[in-house]
Design a protein around this motif. Structure first.
Motif, PDB file in Angstrom:
ATOM      1  N   SER A 299       0.817  -1.215   0.000  1.00  0.00           N
ATOM      2  CA  SER A 299       0.000   0.000   0.000  1.00  0.00           C
ATOM      3  C   SER A 299       0.848   1.262   0.000  1.00  0.00           C
ATOM      4  CB  SER A 299      -0.941  -0.003   1.206  1.00  0.00           C
ATOM      5  OG  SER A 299      -0.240  -0.310   2.396  1.00  0.00           O
ATOM      6  N   ARG A 300       1.978   1.229   0.691  1.00  0.00           N
ATOM      7  CA  ARG A 300       2.827   2.420   0.748  1.00  0.00           C
ATOM      8  C   ARG A 300       3.439   2.725  -0.619  1.00  0.00           C
ATOM      9  NH1 ARG A 300       6.206   2.979   6.021  1.00  0.00           N
ATOM     10  NH2 ARG A 300       4.212   3.849   6.678  1.00  0.00           N
ATOM     11  N   GLN A 301       3.694   1.696  -1.417  1.00  0.00           N
ATOM     12  CA  GLN A 301       4.203   1.922  -2.774  1.00  0.00           C
ATOM     13  C   GLN A 301       3.077   2.320  -3.728  1.00  0.00           C
ATOM     14  OE1 GLN A 301       5.382  -0.689  -0.805  1.00  0.00           O
ATOM     15  NE2 GLN A 301       7.179   0.597  -0.472  1.00  0.00           N
ATOM     16  N   MET A 302       1.862   1.929  -3.400  1.00  0.00           N
ATOM     17  CA  MET A 302       0.724   2.284  -4.244  1.00  0.00           C
ATOM     18  C   MET A 302       0.366   3.764  -4.115  1.00  0.00           C
ATOM     19  SD  MET A 302      -1.775   1.534  -6.323  1.00  0.00           S
ATOM     20  CE  MET A 302      -2.000  -0.247  -6.320  1.00  0.00           C
ATOM     21  N   ALA A 303       0.403   4.296  -2.908  1.00  0.00           N
ATOM     22  CA  ALA A 303      -0.118   5.639  -2.646  1.00  0.00           C
ATOM     23  C   ALA A 303       0.459   6.729  -3.548  1.00  0.00           C
ATOM     24  CB  ALA A 303       0.094   5.994  -1.173  1.00  0.00           C
ATOM     25  N   PRO A 304       1.782   6.792  -3.777  1.00  0.00           N
ATOM     26  CA  PRO A 304       2.311   7.872  -4.629  1.00  0.00           C
ATOM     27  C   PRO A 304       1.829   7.804  -6.074  1.00  0.00           C
ATOM     28  CG  PRO A 304       4.066   6.831  -3.348  1.00  0.00           C
ATOM     29  CD  PRO A 304       2.864   5.964  -3.218  1.00  0.00           C
ATOM     30  N   ARG A 305       1.278   6.679  -6.478  1.00  0.00           N
ATOM     31  CA  ARG A 305       0.796   6.519  -7.850  1.00  0.00           C
ATOM     32  C   ARG A 305      -0.648   6.992  -8.021  1.00  0.00           C
ATOM     33  NH1 ARG A 305       4.595   2.581  -6.799  1.00  0.00           N
ATOM     34  NH2 ARG A 305       5.910   1.939  -8.556  1.00  0.00           N
ATOM     35  N   LEU A 306      -1.261   7.446  -6.917  1.00  0.00           N
ATOM     36  CA  LEU A 306      -2.674   7.814  -6.946  1.00  0.00           C
ATOM     37  C   LEU A 306      -2.856   9.309  -6.723  1.00  0.00           C
ATOM     38  CD1 LEU A 306      -4.068   4.892  -4.753  1.00  0.00           C
ATOM     39  CD2 LEU A 306      -3.764   4.957  -7.236  1.00  0.00           C
ATOM     40  N   SER A 307      -3.983   9.820  -7.197  1.00  0.00           N
ATOM     41  CA  SER A 307      -4.299  11.236  -7.026  1.00  0.00           C
ATOM     42  C   SER A 307      -5.807  11.409  -6.921  1.00  0.00           C
ATOM     43  CB  SER A 307      -3.761  12.052  -8.201  1.00  0.00           C
ATOM     44  OG  SER A 307      -4.254  13.380  -8.163  1.00  0.00           O
ATOM     45  N   GLY A 308      -6.209  12.370  -6.088  1.00  0.00           N
ATOM     46  CA  GLY A 308      -7.619  12.731  -6.008  1.00  0.00           C
ATOM     47  C   GLY A 308      -8.049  13.668  -7.108  1.00  0.00           C
ATOM     48  N   GLY A 309      -7.110  14.061  -7.977  1.00  0.00           N
ATOM     49  CA  GLY A 309      -7.435  14.857  -9.151  1.00  0.00           C
ATOM     50  C   GLY A 309      -7.902  16.266  -8.835  1.00  0.00           C
ATOM     51  N   VAL A 310      -8.443  16.925  -9.844  1.00  0.00           N
ATOM     52  CA  VAL A 310      -8.892  18.304  -9.680  1.00  0.00           C
ATOM     53  C   VAL A 310     -10.087  18.395  -8.736  1.00  0.00           C
ATOM     54  CG1 VAL A 310      -8.018  19.030 -11.926  1.00  0.00           C
ATOM     55  CG2 VAL A 310     -10.354  18.158 -11.739  1.00  0.00           C
ATOM     56  N   GLY A 311     -10.765  17.271  -8.530  1.00  0.00           N
ATOM     57  CA  GLY A 311     -11.875  17.249  -7.578  1.00  0.00           C
ATOM     58  C   GLY A 311     -11.420  17.138  -6.141  1.00  0.00           C
ATOM     59  N   ASP A 312     -10.104  16.966  -5.950  1.00  0.00           N
ATOM     60  CA  ASP A 312      -9.513  16.846  -4.617  1.00  0.00           C
ATOM     61  C   ASP A 312     -10.216  15.775  -3.785  1.00  0.00           C
ATOM     62  OD1 ASP A 312      -7.427  17.595  -2.981  1.00  0.00           O
ATOM     63  OD2 ASP A 312      -8.599  19.087  -1.887  1.00  0.00           O
ATOM     64  N   LEU A 313     -10.479  14.638  -4.416  1.00  0.00           N
ATOM     65  CA  LEU A 313     -11.125  13.531  -3.718  1.00  0.00           C
ATOM     66  C   LEU A 313     -10.162  12.913  -2.711  1.00  0.00           C
ATOM     67  CD1 LEU A 313     -12.837  11.734  -6.746  1.00  0.00           C
ATOM     68  CD2 LEU A 313     -13.796  13.508  -5.257  1.00  0.00           C
ATOM     69  N   SER A 314     -10.708  12.381  -1.643  1.00  0.00           N
ATOM     70  CA  SER A 314      -9.877  11.671  -0.672  1.00  0.00           C
ATOM     71  C   SER A 314      -9.709  10.227  -1.126  1.00  0.00           C
ATOM     72  CB  SER A 314     -10.507  11.719   0.717  1.00  0.00           C
ATOM     73  OG  SER A 314     -11.767  11.079   0.733  1.00  0.00           O
ATOM     74  N   VAL A 315      -8.462   9.745  -1.053  1.00  0.00           N
ATOM     75  CA  VAL A 315      -8.134   8.383  -1.454  1.00  0.00           C
ATOM     76  C   VAL A 315      -7.362   7.740  -0.308  1.00  0.00           C
ATOM     77  CG1 VAL A 315      -7.008   6.917  -3.173  1.00  0.00           C
ATOM     78  CG2 VAL A 315      -7.953   9.139  -3.858  1.00  0.00           C
TER      79      VAL A 315
END
Length: 686
Positions: A400-416
């Motif tokens: 999971s720690r390696q996964m997180a930097p690959r994700l983004s909440g985008g312009v909607g600033d969603l929480s992930v």
């Protein structure tokens, strides 16, 4: 001796733990007992043999600049890494601490007023609070005063020293419930009723593999009844939660066992007792304010500098990617805050930091100075939270720690939020987009995957997210991007992500993501490797998962119960409640005697003088004086319960303490015996 910087710290804990560690390493302390001892001080086994994770306890996430220096010094001297990590419970954790260095780390932290006591184990864990507490324009009261009151009241409390499982409490300063009471064992929410200050109580919530939404336990209790109400809920947990099946021993399972009405009835019974024993203070713990706005007007996930209700002061949020603070950053930030005269910095529920009481005319210069340290204000899309996963956690399934930097909440600033297993440490079920790791078999091959949780909200009035499809780990970034883009394309005017998810429903997301969840045979070679790992994925059991804590030996638990009843008898005596005091003394004697029967290998359920005394005389023929004292005490207590003569009660309390102390001495000697089983090689594999 209690630490002058932090009343949660007692230096005796350090000495005792040091001795326990030496006894364990020498083979004279049972490994299972040692596990319970170190967990109680926030020391957990990592998946790496001999290495520990150590967790500090920060009620409400509050720290001083000097404590930042303490974390830096402790990490530099005792940890195998150059950083510490912020958790979703506003704690800070060290990783790769060799077991033999854990006593020294405890002492270093204690020097700076940083506690670890009951940051782990089956205790009241770190109490969390809303991110704006003490500064929010919508708050009724600064709930930090009540967090401190509760933390100090229940630390080293005999009721909470060895519960069936851990117990998590959140505090919110207004009805918006920013601290997510819906998914806590107990959520405390400040409110008013006809002008009177008080609290709403939610109970029985939880995350993990079987998440559950809390029920409304009290729509209102007066401010001065908070502690006995909390104690009553803890008593229900301690008495009725399942001690044998640790995966069903959280308080949320009592709602299934008793039903909502039955659970509330059990609470009411305990509350009568705890409120009778509690002495009310003459004035409120904190000053309650007349607010000018309500919580619906406040965005509590800080994404930019925010005005406090105190004039011309502001909160500055600081983004901490992955919650990781290096030693260099800790020292640089501490120096900056001290130079600026700022003394209130806090961890947040989303693994970031907030700096309080920043004058408006210093906002610009502080932001520039933070940037020079490599620290930035939050940016759109960076609200991504993860647990350690397979990096350090024995229960981790995916990286999971390696996964997180690959994700983004985008312009909607969603929480992930990304969990490496189903235990919910990253709070995936109350996120816009949540993920928890698993191994999913396709065509006979194991594929690292994540189950989606969509549209969750942990505040009262919110809900646990709906479960979506399983997505192979390699495809998760694409799935998150697709969800974000689909929301923006299909949402109605002003519709939140959560409302969009509820409107669309589970079938929509199964279809939307079907091309990502489906795995063909020709794709397996590409999908059977996790992020950051070149080897073929497999689910490994490394080390011991200790989230569920360790149970105290039956005799030890009975002595804790005896101590609790002793404390209650003293409280009842002070309030001239003789009948209640007599009942507590009778319970105390029963528990003390049962503890002695347990270590003798006899029936520890016997109670009352007719059952206990014969069994104890057979088991302990070498202690006629103590057993004669116990027999006389039972007789005196019986006489007191008939007369309720208040002049008798103090002497009975003293005599009962002598019996309990005798039982404790025998149990202590019993516990010093070398363990029968072979001691494990590792200092942490207990």
């Amino acid at each position: 001796m209690t630490n002058a910087l932090n009343s949660l710290i007692d230096s005796k804990d350090f000495d005792d733990y040091d001795q326990h560690l030496q006894n364990f390493l020498q083979g004279s302390l049972d490994p299972h007992r040692f596990v319970a001892i170190r967990l109680n001080l926030g020391i957990y086994a990592q998946r790496q043999d001999g290495m520990c994770m150590v967790r500090a306890k920060l009620p409400g996430g509050r720290m001083t600049p000097n404590q930042l220096l303490g974390f830096a010094e402790a990490a530099e001297k005792h940890s195998g890494t150059d950083s510490v990590h912020i958790t979703t419970r506003q704690d800070i954790q060290f990783h790769f601490v060799p077991l033999e260095k854990t006593p020294a780390l405890q002492r270093t932290l204690g020097k700076y007023g940083i506690a670890t006591r009951e940051a782990g184990g089956n205790t009241v864990r770190n109490i969390t609070g809303c991110s704006l507490s003490g500064a929010c324009p919508a708050e009724h009261v600064d709930i930090n005063a009540y967090i401190d009151l509760t933390a100090n009241y229940f630390i080293r409390h005999p009721l909470t020293a060895s519960m069936p499982r851990k117990f998590k409490i959140s505090f919110s300063g207004c009805e918006s419930d920013c601290a997510n009471g819906l998914v806590h064992d107990l959520g405390v929410i400040a409110t008013r009723k006809e002008g009177r200050p008080g609290f709403r109580l939610l109970a029985g919530g939880g995350l993990g593999g079987k998440p559950k939404e809390a029920i409304l336990l009290e729509s209102f209790i007066d401010e001065d009844q908070l502690i006995p109400a909390i104690e009553a809920v803890l008593s229900v947990h301690d008495k009725y939660s399942d001690r044998k099946r640790k995966m069903r021993s959280r308080i949320k399972f009592l709602l299934d066992k008793f039903g909502v009405e039955g659970f509330i009835e059990k609470y009411r019974i305990e509350y009568v007792r705890t409120s009778n024993a509690y002495s009310v203070e003459g004035r409120p713990t904190a000053e309650w304010r007349e607010r000018k706005v309500d919580g619906s007007q406040i965005k509590t996930t800080l994404r930019a500098p925010t005005a406090q209700h105190q004039g011309d002061l502001n909160i500055v949020p600081v983004s901490i990617p992955d919650g990781r603070l290096t030693i260099q950053t800790l020292r640089g930030l501490a120096d900056l805050l001290l130079a600026e005269g700022l003394h209130d910095v806090r961890t947040t529920l989303d693994q970031n930091l907030s700096i309080f009481n920043v004058p408006t005319d210093r906002l610009g210069s502080l932001t520039v100075a933070l940037k020079a340290l490599g620290l930035k204000l939050p940016r759109c899309g960076d609200l991504v939270v993860s647990c350690p996963g397979t990096a350090t956690c024995p229960l981790g399934i995916t990286a999971s720690r390696q996964m997180a930097p690959r994700l983004s909440g985008g312009v909607g600033d969603l929480s992930v939020r990304v969990n490496g297993c189903q235990n919910g440490c990253a709070n995936a079920t109350i996120s816009d987009i949540g993920l928890y790791g698993k191994g999913r078999r396709h065509h006979g091959r194991l594929v690292p995957s994540y189950t989606l949780q969509l549209g969750g909200d942990g505040s009262e009035g919110g809900s646990i997210g709906i479960t979506g499809p399983d997505i192979p780990a390699v495809r998760v970034p694409s799935a998150v991007s697709l969800l974000h883009d689909s929301y923006f394309a299909d949402r109605q005017e002003s519709e939140s992500f959560r409302d969009w998810v509820k409107r669309e429903g589970r079938e929509y997301f199964d279809e939307l993501l079907s091309h990502l969840s489906t795995v063909g045979t020709m794709e397996l070679a590409f999908l059977t490797r996790d992020h950051g790992d070149s080897s073929v994925f497999k689910v490994e059991s490394l080390g011991v998962g200790e989230c569920a804590g360790a149970q105290a030996a039956p005799a030890d638990k009975l002595l804790l119960d005896a101590r609790y009843e002793s404390d209650l008898s003293i409280a009842f005596a002070a309030k001239n409640k003789q009948a209640d005091g007599g009942e507590s003394l009778e319970n105390q004697l029963n528990y003390s005697g049962q503890a002695l029967l347990e270590i003798a290998g006899l029936d520890g359920s016997l109670k009352g003088e007719e059952q206990l005394l014969p069994a104890l005389r057979n088991a302990y023929p070498g202690f006629p004086t103590e057993l004669n004292q116990l027999e006389q005490l039972f007789a005196d207590l019986r006489d007191f319960q008939n007369t309720l003569d208040e002049l008798q009660l103090p002497a009975l309390i003293t005599a009962a303490k002598v019996i309990t102390a005798w039982a404790e001495s025998l149990v202590t000697e019993h516990n010093k015996r070398p363990p029968a089983a072979e001691v494990p090689r590792s200092g942490t594999d207990g």
